[in-house]
Design a protein around this motif. Structure first.
Motif, PDB file in Angstrom:
ATOM      1  N   VAL A 193       0.838  -1.204   0.000  1.00 54.12           N
ATOM      2  CA  VAL A 193       0.000   0.000   0.000  1.00 54.12           C
ATOM      3  C   VAL A 193       0.870   1.249   0.000  1.00 54.12           C
ATOM      4  CG1 VAL A 193      -1.646   1.343   1.371  1.00 54.12           C
ATOM      5  CG2 VAL A 193      -1.995  -1.119   1.056  1.00 54.12           C
ATOM      6  N   GLU A 194       1.909   1.262   0.835  1.00 55.43           N
ATOM      7  CA  GLU A 194       2.805   2.413   0.880  1.00 55.43           C
ATOM      8  C   GLU A 194       3.492   2.620  -0.467  1.00 55.43           C
ATOM      9  OE1 GLU A 194       6.670   4.015   3.463  1.00 55.43           O
ATOM     10  OE2 GLU A 194       6.241   1.868   3.337  1.00 55.43           O
ATOM     11  N   GLY A 203     -13.311  -6.614   1.598  1.00 53.74           N
ATOM     12  CA  GLY A 203     -13.660  -7.932   1.061  1.00 53.74           C
ATOM     13  C   GLY A 203     -12.481  -8.859   1.150  1.00 53.74           C
ATOM     14  N   SER A 204     -12.248  -9.638   0.121  1.00 53.97           N
ATOM     15  CA  SER A 204     -11.168 -10.616   0.119  1.00 53.97           C
ATOM     16  C   SER A 204      -9.821  -9.919   0.103  1.00 53.97           C
ATOM     17  CB  SER A 204     -11.300 -11.531  -1.102  1.00 53.97           C
ATOM     18  OG  SER A 204     -10.114 -12.274  -1.299  1.00 53.97           O
ATOM     19  N   LEU A 205      -9.010 -10.162   1.137  1.00 53.93           N
ATOM     20  CA  LEU A 205      -7.684  -9.557   1.202  1.00 53.93           C
ATOM     21  C   LEU A 205      -6.816 -10.036   0.050  1.00 53.93           C
ATOM     22  CD1 LEU A 205      -5.528  -7.878   2.630  1.00 53.93           C
ATOM     23  CD2 LEU A 205      -5.054  -9.854   4.106  1.00 53.93           C
ATOM     24  N   ALA A 206      -6.885 -11.331  -0.267  1.00 53.27           N
ATOM     25  CA  ALA A 206      -6.059 -11.874  -1.339  1.00 53.27           C
ATOM     26  C   ALA A 206      -6.397 -11.223  -2.670  1.00 53.27           C
ATOM     27  CB  ALA A 206      -6.239 -13.384  -1.422  1.00 53.27           C
ATOM     28  N   ARG A 211      -5.056  -7.287  -7.020  1.00 47.98           N
ATOM     29  CA  ARG A 211      -5.373  -6.158  -7.892  1.00 47.98           C
ATOM     30  C   ARG A 211      -4.326  -5.059  -7.783  1.00 47.98           C
ATOM     31  NH1 ARG A 211     -10.745  -7.644  -6.508  1.00 47.98           N
ATOM     32  NH2 ARG A 211     -10.708  -6.347  -4.635  1.00 47.98           N
ATOM     33  N   VAL A 212      -3.866  -4.794  -6.562  1.00 45.47           N
ATOM     34  CA  VAL A 212      -2.871  -3.737  -6.385  1.00 45.47           C
ATOM     35  C   VAL A 212      -1.509  -4.184  -6.920  1.00 45.47           C
ATOM     36  CG1 VAL A 212      -1.653  -2.305  -4.697  1.00 45.47           C
ATOM     37  CG2 VAL A 212      -4.097  -2.745  -4.419  1.00 45.47           C
TER      38      VAL A 212
END
Length: 313
Positions: A193-194, A203-206, A211-212
């Motif tokens: 994220v950083e 929602g789904s962390l995975a 996506r990121v």
């Protein structure tokens, strides 16, 4: 062979408490241990324990007590003599595995010492399968230090240059990604994220991590192994993405677990296994490290037997 660079090594002191940490109070410790720390050193320790050749490159003064500690770890090192002494990191762990970590910055590195470290990495990389550039950068070197080393290694060894894995954060990781300097990056979800400035969807962390990470792979990094702590890990390559949950364990210390995850991935790749199996190995090694006190590197005997299922995303 797997070569690692620990540009900013540390003596890891771990204090284990018999109860939860109570800030502002006096507490007695149950035990204390010292380990040769630093991300690259941790990777080399796990790789060596699995019987695979590894060399850990690190800057260390001739009279530094850290030398005796890293020698006791039983790994082959390529020590680069420098002026400064290795910093110390302090970890406080309670019976539930909750850890409080205090990392000291260490003294600055001179330009001459930084150049000597870079030259040593280039020399050590001859014939290697992987080069791991790991950990924070010491004060005194540019944020592009890992990029400069990657360029120098590839320029020197050309088609015979090793694959390059980078496990760092902040500006150093940002520069690596901007220059497309890594065959593999290993951030955790917070570092991802950083790095991207993109928050993870609910929602789904995975799925959110995938996506990121896909914003980076393969354009800015050939692949990404994103560790999610107790939730598992996601592997993203140009050809696909996989997720696997971590097994349930009794956590002793999470310090160094991510480093062991990277070692597990590299060991599986070294053995010729495919991406799903590499992810499974990464999670198995990370879980094993988290179940050990201090900054211990897991051996094959420490690996759990729980079934780890990798599914495509």
């Amino acid at each position: 062979m797997i070569v690692t660079l620990t540009a900013n090594p540390a003596l890891d002191r771990t204090i284990t408490l018999g109860a939860a940490l109570r800030p502002g109070e006096v507490q007695a410790a149950d035990s204390v241990r010292e380990d040769a720390g630093g991300k690259g050193v941790n990777v080399s320790r796990a790789v060596a324990a699995a019987g695979v050749d590894t060399v850990a490159v690190l800057p260390i003064a001739l009279d530094d007590p850290y030398g005796a500690v890293v020698a006791a770890a039983g790994i082959q090192t390529k020590a680069v003599p420098v002026i400064r002494h290795v910093r110390a990191n302090l970890t406080i762990a309670d019976p539930d595995g909750v850890t409080t970590k205090i990392n000291l910055p260490g003294d600055p590195v001179t330009a001459a010492d930084a150049a000597a470290v870079a030259a040593a990495v280039v020399e050590a990389s001859e014939g290697a399968r992987w080069l791991v550039l790991a950990g924070s950068l010491p004060r005194g070197v540019a944020d592009t230090f890992y990029v400069e080393i990657a360029d120098a290694v590839r320029s020197r060894w050309v088609a015979d240059a090793p694959l390059i894995a980078v496990d760092t954060s902040g500006a150093a990781l940002r520069k690596v990604v901007e220059h497309g300097a890594a065959d593999l990056i290993k951030p955790n979800d917070e570092e991802l994220v950083e790095l991207t400035g993109v928050e993870l969807d609910e929602g789904s962390l995975a799925d959110a991590v995938h996506r990121v990470a896909r914003r980076l792979v393969p354009e800015h990094a050939a692949s990404a192994l994103v560790t999610l702590g107790g939730a598992g890990a996601v592997l993203v390559t140009a050809d696909g993405a996989w997720f696997a949950e971590a097994p349930r364990i009794k956590v002793a210390s999470t310090v160094g677990a991510g480093d062991s995850s990277l070692a597990g991935y590299l060991l599986a790749e070294h053995a010729g296994l495919g991406p799903a199996a590499r992810l499974q190995s990464a999670i198995r090694y990370g879980a094993a490290a988290a179940s050990l006190p201090g900054t211990q590197a897991p051996t094959p005997d420490d690996l759990g037997t729980a079934d780890i299922v990798a599914r495509s995303l």
